[in-house]
Motif scaffolding. Structure first.
Motif, PDB file in Angstrom:
ATOM      1  N   LYS A  99       0.829  -1.206   0.000  1.00 21.48           N
ATOM      2  CA  LYS A  99       0.000   0.000   0.000  1.00 21.48           C
ATOM      3  C   LYS A  99       0.860   1.251   0.000  1.00 21.48           C
ATOM      4  O   LYS A  99       1.948   1.266   0.580  1.00 21.48           O
ATOM      5  CB  LYS A  99      -0.937  -0.003   1.205  1.00 21.48           C
ATOM      6  CG  LYS A  99      -1.955  -1.127   1.132  1.00 21.48           C
ATOM      7  CD  LYS A  99      -2.888  -1.129   2.296  1.00 21.48           C
ATOM      8  CE  LYS A  99      -3.873  -2.299   2.117  1.00 21.48           C
ATOM      9  NZ  LYS A  99      -4.702  -2.477   3.263  1.00 21.48           N
ATOM     10  N   THR A 101       0.704   5.315   0.993  1.00 20.58           N
ATOM     11  CA  THR A 101       0.021   6.404   1.688  1.00 20.58           C
ATOM     12  C   THR A 101       0.921   7.628   1.578  1.00 20.58           C
ATOM     13  O   THR A 101       2.119   7.552   1.890  1.00 20.58           O
ATOM     14  CB  THR A 101      -0.212   6.059   3.177  1.00 20.58           C
ATOM     15  OG1 THR A 101      -1.094   4.934   3.245  1.00 20.58           O
ATOM     16  CG2 THR A 101      -0.840   7.229   3.921  1.00 20.58           C
ATOM     17  N   ASP A 122      -3.683   4.520   1.930  1.00 22.86           N
ATOM     18  CA  ASP A 122      -3.784   3.059   1.792  1.00 22.86           C
ATOM     19  C   ASP A 122      -4.214   2.599   0.398  1.00 22.86           C
ATOM     20  O   ASP A 122      -5.096   1.757   0.243  1.00 22.86           O
ATOM     21  CB  ASP A 122      -4.744   2.481   2.839  1.00 22.86           C
ATOM     22  CG  ASP A 122      -4.169   2.561   4.246  1.00 22.86           C
ATOM     23  OD1 ASP A 122      -2.929   2.560   4.379  1.00 22.86           O
ATOM     24  OD2 ASP A 122      -4.956   2.632   5.206  1.00 22.86           O
ATOM     25  N   ASP A 124      -3.921   0.295  -2.365  1.00 25.02           N
ATOM     26  CA  ASP A 124      -3.397  -1.053  -2.605  1.00 25.02           C
ATOM     27  C   ASP A 124      -2.952  -1.100  -4.064  1.00 25.02           C
ATOM     28  O   ASP A 124      -3.771  -1.174  -4.990  1.00 25.02           O
ATOM     29  CB  ASP A 124      -4.479  -2.103  -2.319  1.00 25.02           C
ATOM     30  CG  ASP A 124      -3.970  -3.522  -2.431  1.00 25.02           C
ATOM     31  OD1 ASP A 124      -3.106  -3.790  -3.295  1.00 25.02           O
ATOM     32  OD2 ASP A 124      -4.457  -4.371  -1.662  1.00 25.02           O
TER      33      ASP A 124
END
Length: 187
Positions: A99, A101, A122, A124
């Motif tokens: 992920k 961020t 987050d 993915d």
């Protein structure tokens, strides 16, 4: 009778002057060109070290003059209008469910910092790649205006990716596209 003739002549000259001024504006706009295009750029991202919560940063330059139509009018462009900013993960290899961020930003030619940014939480990377998801950035009008000014003034904008990868090693490509409308003077 002489006064009436002078008034008619003065009114006629005033009308003629107003008509000429109005037609100059029409002629000025008559040679304008407007067109739409998409500015695409791929950001190749790779982190070969193994780890978790690895800081990742990259800056690339999106050069609007790489588009042939923009290059043709580059010295005569009056303005850019950014209609949409989209991105997709177009390739991926690495650990399952890595992920990202962080921030996705845009800045000027100085390359030292971004002036416009949006937060990504987050994301993915593998799931986005597998699904072929296209993400559209929604920025406030004032922020989009900053990007438009960068494109108008310098014909380029820097794109920043700045954040944390949940696990590495990983390699992926972020394909960024700006759908833009351009107004230029044809002469």
């Amino acid at each position: 009778m002489k006064t009436l003739t002078l008034r008619c002549l003065s009114a006629g000259m005033l009308f003629l002057t107003a008509t000429l001024l109005a037609s100059c504006n029409l002629f000025d706009k008559a040679d304008d060109v407007a067109f739409n295009t998409t500015l695409d750029h791929d950001i190749e991202a790779s982190e070969s070290t193994s780890g978790t919560n690895v800081t990742y940063q990259q800056v690339i330059t999106l050069d609007a003059t790489s588009d042939s139509e923009i290059s043709r009018y580059k010295d005569k462009i009056k303005g850019f209008e950014v209609n949409k900013i989209k991105y997709t993960i177009s390739s991926y290899s690495g650990a399952f469910a890595t992920k990202f961020t962080g921030k996705f930003g845009f800045g000027d030619e100085s390359g030292t910092s971004y002036t416009v940014s949006t937060t990504i939480t987050d994301l993915d990377l593998q799931a986005a790649y597998t699904a072929g998801t296209v993400y559209e950035l929604t920025l406030p009008v004032t922020e989009v205006a900053k990007i438009e000014a960068m494109l108008r003034d310098k014909k380029e904008v820097k794109i920043y990716v700045d954040g944390t990868l949940s696990q590495t090693p990983v390699a992926f490509t972020i394909s960024v596209s700006l759908d833009v409308s351009i107004q230029a003077d044809a002469l």
